[in-house]
Write a protein that holds these residues in place. Structure first.
Motif, PDB file in Angstrom:
ATOM      1  N   ASP A   1       0.861  -1.181   0.000  1.00 18.63           N
ATOM      2  CA  ASP A   1       0.000   0.000   0.000  1.00 18.63           C
ATOM      3  C   ASP A   1       0.899   1.234   0.000  1.00 18.63           C
ATOM      4  N   PRO A   2       0.931   1.981  -1.108  1.00 22.44           N
ATOM      5  CA  PRO A   2       1.830   3.143  -1.185  1.00 22.44           C
ATOM      6  C   PRO A   2       1.564   4.182  -0.101  1.00 22.44           C
ATOM      7  N   SER A   3       0.299   4.381   0.265  1.00 22.60           N
ATOM      8  CA  SER A   3      -0.008   5.387   1.292  1.00 22.60           C
ATOM      9  C   SER A   3       0.516   4.938   2.657  1.00 22.60           C
TER      10      SER A   3
ATOM     11  N   ARG B   1      -5.694   7.186   9.288  1.00 24.38           N
ATOM     12  CA  ARG B   1      -5.840   8.505   8.688  1.00 24.38           C
ATOM     13  C   ARG B   1      -6.456   9.496   9.674  1.00 24.38           C
ATOM     14  N   ARG B   2      -7.452   9.042  10.434  1.00 26.72           N
ATOM     15  CA  ARG B   2      -8.083   9.906  11.446  1.00 26.72           C
ATOM     16  C   ARG B   2      -7.056  10.359  12.482  1.00 26.72           C
ATOM     17  N   ASP B   3      -6.182   9.450  12.914  1.00 26.73           N
ATOM     18  CA  ASP B   3      -5.153   9.823  13.888  1.00 26.73           C
ATOM     19  C   ASP B   3      -4.140  10.784  13.286  1.00 26.73           C
ATOM     20  N   LEU B   4      -3.791  10.597  12.021  1.00 22.26           N
ATOM     21  CA  LEU B   4      -2.877  11.532  11.356  1.00 22.26           C
ATOM     22  C   LEU B   4      -3.508  12.915  11.252  1.00 22.26           C
TER      23      LEU B   4
ATOM     24  N   THR C   1      -2.027  14.864   2.084  1.00 20.50           N
ATOM     25  CA  THR C   1      -2.398  15.086   0.688  1.00 20.50           C
ATOM     26  C   THR C   1      -1.990  13.894  -0.171  1.00 20.50           C
ATOM     27  N   GLN C   2      -0.769  13.390   0.042  1.00 15.99           N
ATOM     28  CA  GLN C   2      -0.298  12.221  -0.707  1.00 15.99           C
ATOM     29  C   GLN C   2      -1.127  10.985  -0.379  1.00 15.99           C
ATOM     30  N   ILE C   3      -1.463  10.808   0.878  1.00 15.40           N
ATOM     31  CA  ILE C   3      -2.291   9.661   1.280  1.00 15.40           C
ATOM     32  C   ILE C   3      -3.661   9.748   0.625  1.00 15.40           C
TER      33      ILE C   3
ATOM     34  N   LEU D   1      -5.152   6.984  -1.814  1.00 16.59           N
ATOM     35  CA  LEU D   1      -6.407   6.305  -1.503  1.00 16.59           C
ATOM     36  C   LEU D   1      -7.433   6.503  -2.615  1.00 16.59           C
ATOM     37  N   ALA D   2      -7.471   7.695  -3.201  1.00 14.26           N
ATOM     38  CA  ALA D   2      -8.397   7.948  -4.304  1.00 14.26           C
ATOM     39  C   ALA D   2      -8.024   7.097  -5.511  1.00 14.26           C
TER      40      ALA D   2
END
Length: 134
Positions: free
Chosen positions: A11-13, A62-65, A113-115, A119-120
């Motif tokens: 997973d790249p993200s 993601r929420r924690d980030l 932004t990258q994540i 994800l998109a």
């Protein structure tokens, strides 16, 4: 023996988040503790552990980030009921940690932004796979 994941399954993200925490995790923990006390530090540790053990980027990570970004961005500073307001008030603007916090905030914003892009892209690819199967 080795933690090996085939390239096509990575997973790249999640890789981006792992690199960020590997390179800046200690500074992030220090900044979070400075601005959010023990709770801020605990969030960094929790997020790092989740990133380490996850197979894919998930909503909790993601929420924690995002919560860490809010903390570093001083979004809750100004509310007299928040610990962040008191801790920020004790931080002198000339303190070298201020520059570190600013740099980490920018880097975390870029990471998010990258994540989001990754994800998109993943959601689009998975949607294409579902369309082809139909």
């Amino acid at each position: 023996m080795f933690d090996y994941l085939p390239t096509e399954d990575r997973d790249p993200s999640l890789d981006l988040a792992r690199c960020f925490f590997s390179d800046h995790g200690q500074d992030l923990a220090d900044a979070a503790a400075r601005l959010g006390g023990a709770c801020g530090n605990a969030r960094v540790v929790s997020c790092a552990l989740q990133i380490k053990t996850a197979c894919r980027m998930n909503h909790r990570i993601r929420r924690d980030l995002v919560a860490l970004h809010r903390l570093l961005s001083l979004e809750d500073v100004g509310d007299p009921a928040c610990l962040e307001t008191e801790l920020f008030g004790a931080l002198h603007p000339a303190n070298p940690q201020v520059e570190t916090i600013c740099v980490l905030t920018d880097m975390l914003s870029n990471l998010l932004t990258q994540i989001d892009s990754s994800l998109a892209s993943r959601a689009y690819s998975e949607g294409e796979g579902n369309s082809a199967a139909a």
